[in-house]
Design a protein around this motif. Structure first.
Motif, short mmCIF file in Angstrom:
data_model
loop_
_atom_site.label_atom_id
_atom_site.label_comp_id
_atom_site.label_asym_id
_atom_site.label_seq_id
_atom_site.Cartn_x
_atom_site.Cartn_y
_atom_site.Cartn_z
N PRO A 82 -80.42 -30.01 36.41
CA PRO A 82 -79.93 -30.50 37.40
C PRO A 82 -78.96 -31.89 37.47
O PRO A 82 -78.56 -32.54 38.05
N GLY A 83 -78.97 -32.62 35.94
CA GLY A 83 -78.73 -33.60 35.77
C GLY A 83 -77.09 -33.78 36.01
O GLY A 83 -76.22 -34.91 36.51
N ALA A 84 -76.33 -32.80 35.89
CA ALA A 84 -74.73 -32.55 36.02
C ALA A 84 -74.46 -32.93 37.34
O ALA A 84 -73.33 -33.78 37.41
N SER A 85 -75.21 -32.78 38.29
CA SER A 85 -74.92 -33.07 39.91
C SER A 85 -75.04 -34.75 39.89
O SER A 85 -74.10 -35.11 40.65
N ALA A 86 -76.02 -35.46 39.26
CA ALA A 86 -75.81 -36.65 39.45
C ALA A 86 -74.93 -37.51 38.62
O ALA A 86 -74.42 -38.45 39.11
N VAL A 87 -74.35 -36.67 37.49
CA VAL A 87 -73.13 -37.35 36.77
C VAL A 87 -72.07 -37.31 37.70
O VAL A 87 -71.38 -38.36 37.87
N ARG A 88 -71.70 -36.26 38.10
CA ARG A 88 -70.74 -36.02 39.01
C ARG A 88 -70.69 -37.15 40.14
O ARG A 88 -69.70 -37.50 40.61
N ALA A 89 -72.00 -37.24 40.95
CA ALA A 89 -71.95 -38.22 41.88
C ALA A 89 -71.57 -39.46 41.54
O ALA A 89 -71.24 -40.48 42.30
N ALA A 90 -72.02 -39.77 39.96
CA ALA A 90 -71.90 -41.19 39.60
C ALA A 90 -70.48 -41.24 39.37
O ALA A 90 -70.00 -42.67 39.80
N LEU A 91 -69.62 -40.36 39.11
CA LEU A 91 -68.13 -40.58 38.75
C LEU A 91 -67.48 -40.60 40.22
O LEU A 91 -66.69 -41.49 40.33
N ALA A 92 -67.78 -39.98 41.09
CA ALA A 92 -67.22 -40.04 42.37
C ALA A 92 -67.54 -41.17 42.94
O ALA A 92 -66.74 -41.81 43.79
N ALA A 93 -68.65 -42.03 42.90
CA ALA A 93 -68.95 -43.16 43.42
C ALA A 93 -68.27 -44.32 42.66
O ALA A 93 -68.56 -45.61 43.18
N ALA A 94 -67.69 -44.24 41.39
CA ALA A 94 -67.44 -45.25 40.92
C ALA A 94 -66.28 -46.04 41.39
O ALA A 94 -65.53 -45.60 42.22
N ASP A 95 -66.18 -47.38 41.28
CA ASP A 95 -65.13 -48.30 41.76
C ASP A 95 -63.76 -47.77 41.51
O ASP A 95 -63.41 -47.10 40.60
N PRO A 96 -62.90 -47.93 42.64
CA PRO A 96 -61.40 -47.24 42.63
C PRO A 96 -60.72 -47.44 41.16
O PRO A 96 -59.72 -46.79 40.65
N GLY A 97 -60.97 -48.72 40.72
CA GLY A 97 -60.13 -49.02 39.38
C GLY A 97 -61.02 -48.82 38.29
O GLY A 97 -60.23 -49.09 36.87
N THR A 98 -61.99 -48.06 38.40
CA THR A 98 -62.50 -47.69 36.92
C THR A 98 -61.74 -46.48 36.50
O THR A 98 -61.75 -45.31 37.28
#
Length: 304
Positions: A122-138
């Motif tokens: 189940p961790g892959a969904s958490a990883v994707r969510a973190a990437l999607a929520a990263a700051d625009p300049g990240t």
């Protein structure tokens, strides 16, 4: 204080046949490589309260890697049995638990993920969510480092890789990854497909043959550095940490994060640094990426 880099993915112990144990896991190796190269780095992983976890924590502490707030857990630490053949090539059998909350990567200049951590639920969904929520300049980066036996069904994995490529301007993979993702395609076709999903800087490593890259539609090839190979454990991870180091060092990460063109000399400098980082690592046993001093000395020597 927010680290410059957040790495999300598995940390585990490689148990080499014969009894030796070494800290491992592609994302963890990359976090260590980046910290050794002078970048404040936080690893978001899952490390258990056992002897294997103690070994990993000591390794990360020595390198200067910070642990994400939810990384330490009460369960067992994941393991991989590593088998090294006569040519020094490693293969793995995994026992891994990958269930994590969504990491907070607010304020990071660069977020990297890959391998089992990016692709196993189940961790892959958490990883994707973190990437999607990263700051625009990240800047977000990916190394799929495919482990077919532990990442789920093929169609599902292909969808995840394509989805992550749409989020990550930088994607690095090996020729073995490419062959698994698209068995009937050429390396150029695999790179072009990842670029079509949104990645701007896509590079595939080819072992002793060097690397091939596609950056904003321009093709680059670079030869590998000649080296006597001890083993290939951590070679691709050292390439990736060297590549990310060069992007940060030269400010190329800002161009990739903001959509600006990347000059040819910046691409070549990043590939040269990545290849040297990998060469230094395969010349010694285990996943042992170079320090800043070692890499800078090798770069100077290569230019003389």
């Amino acid at each position: 204080m927010t680290s410059e880099i957040a790495v999300i993915g598995e940390a585990l112990v490689d148990v080499v046949e014969g009894g030796e144990t070494h800290p491992g896991g592609s994302p963890m190796n990359i976090a260590v490589g980046l910290a050794r190269l002078g970048h404040p780095t936080t690893l978001h992983a899952r490390i258990g309260a056992d002897a294997h976890g103690d070994l990993i924590r000591a390794h990360l502490d020595e390198a200067g890697v910070t642990l994400g707030s939810d990384t330490l857990v009460t369960g067992a630490t994941s393991t991989a049995i590593a088998r090294v053949d006569a040519d020094g090539k490693a293969s793995y059998e995994f026992d891994i638990d990958w269930d994590i909350p969504v990491p907070d990567v607010t304020g990071a200049r660069l977020v990297h993920t890959g391998s089992i951590g990016a692709l196993r639920e189940p961790g892959a969904s958490a990883v994707r969510a973190a990437l999607a929520a990263a700051d625009p300049g990240t800047l977000r980066t990916l190394d799929p480092n495919i482990r077919p036996d532990v990442i789920g069904g093929r169609d599902e994995v292909l969808r995840r890789v394509a989805d992550l490529a749409a989020l990550c301007p930088v994607v690095k993979l090996s020729d073995e990854d490419a062959a698994w993702l698209a068995p009937d395609a050429t390396l150029d076709e695999v790179l072009a497909d990842l670029a079509a999903h949104g990645a701007r800087f896509v590079v595939v490593t080819r072992g002793s043959e060097g690397c091939l890259a596609l950056v904003d539609g321009v093709r680059f090839t670079r030869p590998a550095r000649p080296v006597v190979v001890a083993d290939t454990i951590g070679a691709g991870d050292a390439f990736m940490s060297g590549l990310l180091h060069a992007l940060l060092r030269d400010g190329t990460d800002r161009l990739l994060a903001t959509g600006e063109p990347v000059p040819e000399d910046a691409v070549l400098a990043s590939l040269e640094t990545a290849l040297l980082s990998a060469a230094l690592t395969v010349a010694r046993a285990g996943a042992n990426p170079p320090t800043t001093a070692e890499l800078d000395e090798a770069l100077r020597a290569s230019r003389e």
